[in-house]
Write a protein that holds these residues in place. Sequence first.
Motif, PDB file in Angstrom:
ATOM      1  N   SER A  53      46.269  40.436  44.529  1.00 39.79           N
ATOM      2  CA  SER A  53      46.026  41.842  44.171  1.00 39.79           C
ATOM      3  C   SER A  53      46.519  42.813  45.234  1.00 39.79           C
ATOM      4  O   SER A  53      46.520  44.025  45.002  1.00 39.79           O
ATOM      5  N   PRO A  77      40.671  42.963  40.865  1.00 32.52           N
ATOM      6  CA  PRO A  77      40.439  41.513  40.938  1.00 32.52           C
ATOM      7  C   PRO A  77      40.588  40.989  42.362  1.00 32.52           C
ATOM      8  O   PRO A  77      41.495  41.381  43.081  1.00 32.52           O
ATOM      9  N   ASN A  78      39.674  40.109  42.755  1.00 30.21           N
ATOM     10  CA  ASN A  78      39.704  39.570  44.108  1.00 30.21           C
ATOM     11  C   ASN A  78      40.929  38.676  44.324  1.00 30.21           C
ATOM     12  O   ASN A  78      41.493  38.135  43.380  1.00 30.21           O
ATOM     13  N   THR A 138      37.357  49.175  41.402  1.00 31.75           N
ATOM     14  CA  THR A 138      37.225  47.729  41.569  1.00 31.75           C
ATOM     15  C   THR A 138      38.480  47.034  41.043  1.00 31.75           C
ATOM     16  O   THR A 138      38.966  47.355  39.963  1.00 31.75           O
ATOM     17  N   GLY A 176      31.951  43.772  44.859  1.00 29.89           N
ATOM     18  CA  GLY A 176      31.323  44.887  44.169  1.00 29.89           C
ATOM     19  C   GLY A 176      30.050  44.481  43.449  1.00 29.89           C
ATOM     20  O   GLY A 176      29.042  45.199  43.477  1.00 29.89           O
ATOM     21  N   ALA A 177      30.087  43.309  42.819  1.00 29.42           N
ATOM     22  CA  ALA A 177      28.901  42.821  42.105  1.00 29.42           C
ATOM     23  C   ALA A 177      27.763  42.490  43.069  1.00 29.42           C
ATOM     24  O   ALA A 177      26.583  42.668  42.739  1.00 29.42           O
ATOM     25  N   THR A 196      33.686  54.599  42.378  1.00 25.86           N
ATOM     26  CA  THR A 196      34.067  53.239  42.760  1.00 25.86           C
ATOM     27  C   THR A 196      35.286  52.774  41.995  1.00 25.86           C
ATOM     28  O   THR A 196      35.383  52.968  40.771  1.00 25.86           O
ATOM     29  N   THR A 234      36.681  48.307  46.230  1.00 22.83           N
ATOM     30  CA  THR A 234      36.134  46.967  46.410  1.00 22.83           C
ATOM     31  C   THR A 234      36.781  46.013  45.408  1.00 22.83           C
ATOM     32  O   THR A 234      37.599  46.431  44.579  1.00 22.83           O
ATOM     33  N   ASP A 235      36.420  44.727  45.497  1.00 18.21           N
ATOM     34  CA  ASP A 235      36.901  43.782  44.496  1.00 18.21           C
ATOM     35  C   ASP A 235      35.746  43.355  43.595  1.00 18.21           C
ATOM     36  O   ASP A 235      34.585  43.713  43.835  1.00 18.21           O
ATOM     37  N   ASP A 236      36.064  42.586  42.554  1.00 21.88           N
ATOM     38  CA  ASP A 236      35.050  42.290  41.538  1.00 21.88           C
ATOM     39  C   ASP A 236      33.911  41.406  42.053  1.00 21.88           C
ATOM     40  O   ASP A 236      32.772  41.541  41.596  1.00 21.88           O
ATOM     41  N   ILE A 237      34.171  40.546  43.040  1.00 21.71           N
ATOM     42  CA  ILE A 237      33.113  39.701  43.579  1.00 21.71           C
ATOM     43  C   ILE A 237      32.202  40.501  44.505  1.00 21.71           C
ATOM     44  O   ILE A 237      30.980  40.511  44.350  1.00 21.71           O
TER      45      ILE A 237
END
Length: 347
Positions: A75, A70-71, A68, A46-47, A66, A41-44
Motif C-alpha cells: 500500500s 489496507p495494511n 484508512t 485503526g480497528a 480518519t 492509519t491502516d485497517d488493522i
Amino acid sequence: MKKIQINTSSPYDVIIERDGLKKCGKYIRSITNSTKAAIITDDIVGALYGQTIINSLSESGFECSTFTFPNGEQSKNLSVFGDILDFLCETGITRSDVIIALGGGVVGDITGFAAASYLRGVDFVQIPTTLLAQIDSSVGGKTAIDIKDGKNLVGAFKQPALVICDSNTLKTLAPEILSDGMAEAVKYGMIRDNKLFQLINDHDLNSIDKAMDEMVFTCIDIKRDVVEHDEFDKGERMILNFGHTLGHALEGWHEYRNFTHGMGVAAGMCMITERLCEKSLLDKLKECLEKYKLPTGTDIPMNELLPFCRKDKKRESDHLRYIICRTIGKAEIIKVTFEEFCKLMEA
C-alpha cells in the motif's frame, strides 16, 4: 514516562510511555493550537486503536477525521499516496492543522511524505504501534513511498512535531511482526552498543517484553545521536543502513509480499558479515537473530539480487556504500564501485 529530545533543524520530543495512546490528545495539544486533526492509519491498527485516539483527541478539543488504507508494504505506493492527499483536501486540512500517523512503518512513511507535500508542509505526529516503527522509522524524518523500480525511492525529509511510543501496543503484535522489529534492534546493537546487543541476546521472542522499555529507549537514543550529527544522511547516518542494501534487494525480489523488512535486514546483516568478518562474529550474530525467528541468509542466487542493489538509493554514480561491523558496537562505511560490490557478494 520517559522523554528524548531530538535536536534536529526542527526539534521535537519522543515520549515513551505505557498507555501513552490514551493521553495522546493532551500531548498533541501541547505542541499545536490546531482545531483539526487528520488521522492516517491502516485497517488493522485503526480497528485496534482508532477509537482510543479519537476519544483522546476529542477530549482535547480536536475535530477528527480518519483515512484508512489496507495494511502492508504494497500500500506504500503512488495510488494510496494520492488518495491521502485527496482526503486531506476534501476534509479541509490547512497548514495550521495537524496530521497524525497511527501505525507501523508503512503508515509513518507514507503519512510523513503526504505531510511534507500537502500545502508544501503540514505538521505531523508519529504514533508508531510496531516495534520497528518505534525504534527506527518514526524518528529521524525520513519519509517515502515505493515505486515500481524500488523501495523508498520517492520521498522527503520531514521531521515530525512529536512522537508518542506506547510499549503496550507491542503486546498485540503477531510474533512475526515483533520479530520484524527485533532485526532493527539487533542492528542498533551491532552498529553502536555492545551492551544493547548483549541485552537482546540474553532474551528471546517470549521474554523480551521484560527488557522492552530499556531496549526501546536505548535504540531511540542511539538514533537520536546519529541523526543529530547527520540529519540529511550525508555521512554518519548511513551506518543505520547496516544490512539494508541486501535487505531491500531481498524485499524487492519477493515483490514486498510475505517477506518483511526485518527479515531482509537480518539476512542482509549476516550476508555481508559472512563475507568480510571473522566466523566467531558471524556465529554470535546468527545466534542472536535465530532467537527471534529471523533468517540468517538466503537461497536466492546472488545474480538475481544484485540488480535490485543497483537501484539502491544510497548509490552515487557508479559507486555504492555498504556498512560493515567488524566488532559488535562499531560500524564502518565502505565505498566501492558497484562492480566491486558485485564481485564481493558473488565470491
